[in-house]
Write a protein that holds these residues in place. Structure first.
Motif, mmCIF file in Angstrom:
data_model
loop_
_atom_site.group_PDB
_atom_site.id
_atom_site.type_symbol
_atom_site.label_atom_id
_atom_site.label_comp_id
_atom_site.label_asym_id
_atom_site.label_seq_id
_atom_site.Cartn_x
_atom_site.Cartn_y
_atom_site.Cartn_z
ATOM 1 N N SER A 105 0.819 -1.221 0.000
ATOM 2 C CA SER A 105 0.000 0.000 0.000
ATOM 3 C C SER A 105 0.852 1.269 0.000
ATOM 4 O O SER A 105 0.362 2.334 -0.323
ATOM 5 N N ARG B 123 1.765 2.724 2.593
ATOM 6 C CA ARG B 123 1.329 3.503 3.762
ATOM 7 C C ARG B 123 2.030 2.940 4.978
ATOM 8 O O ARG B 123 1.992 1.742 5.227
ATOM 9 N N LEU C 273 -0.302 7.995 9.916
ATOM 10 C CA LEU C 273 -0.221 7.127 8.751
ATOM 11 C C LEU C 273 0.218 7.999 7.579
ATOM 12 O O LEU C 273 -0.411 9.009 7.278
ATOM 13 N N GLN D 9 1.534 8.288 3.497
ATOM 14 C CA GLN D 9 1.602 7.709 2.150
ATOM 15 C C GLN D 9 2.950 8.044 1.537
ATOM 16 O O GLN D 9 3.337 9.212 1.483
#
Length: 133
Positions: free
Chosen positions: A55, A57, A116, A118
């Protein structure tokens, strides 16, 4: 996020590389051990190492508070207990305790705030809805 608190327990033996010349654990070694416990905690939240790399992330530490109460020494077995304590829209908090296994002595308490993020943009993202409900 489920009603049950998310918790994780790990166990570490104090090695030579964890200690100073007096065979006492140095502060950075505790943070490495907490990192291992936190990584296992993230897996219980659905963010295992494969999911994070897929992902892109990653939970990123934005703040660490740590209290050193008693020293651990070479050869001690330590039990680390971590748990998610607060969940917001964009951040969450985890608490950790480090105990010496032989006498259950509390050695370290630690509190960390995470966001979190990215990657590769380095952009914070909202926490998944299933975490905050």
């Amino acid at each position: 996020m489920s009603e049950m608190p998310i918790e994780c327990t790990t166990r570490e033996e104090v090695m030579f590389f964890d200690t100073d010349c007096g065979q006492v654990v140095h502060n950075i070694a505790y943070l490495r051990m907490i990192e291992t416990c936190r990584t296992r905690l993230a897996a219980k939240m659905g963010m295992d190492l494969v999911e994070m790399t897929t992902s892109r992330r990653f939970p990123v530490v934005t703040r660490t508070e740590i209290d050193y109460r008693r020293p651990a020494k070479l050869g001690d077995w330590l039990v680390l207990k971590g748990r998610v304590t607060e969940m917001g829209a964009a951040r969450f908090w985890c608490d950790f305790e480090v105990h010496r296994e032989s006498d259950q002595e509390l050695l370290i308490t630690c509190r960390q705030c995470l966001a979190l993020v990215q990657m590769p943009e380095g952009r914070p993202v909202r926490l998944p809805k299933e975490w905050t409900h």
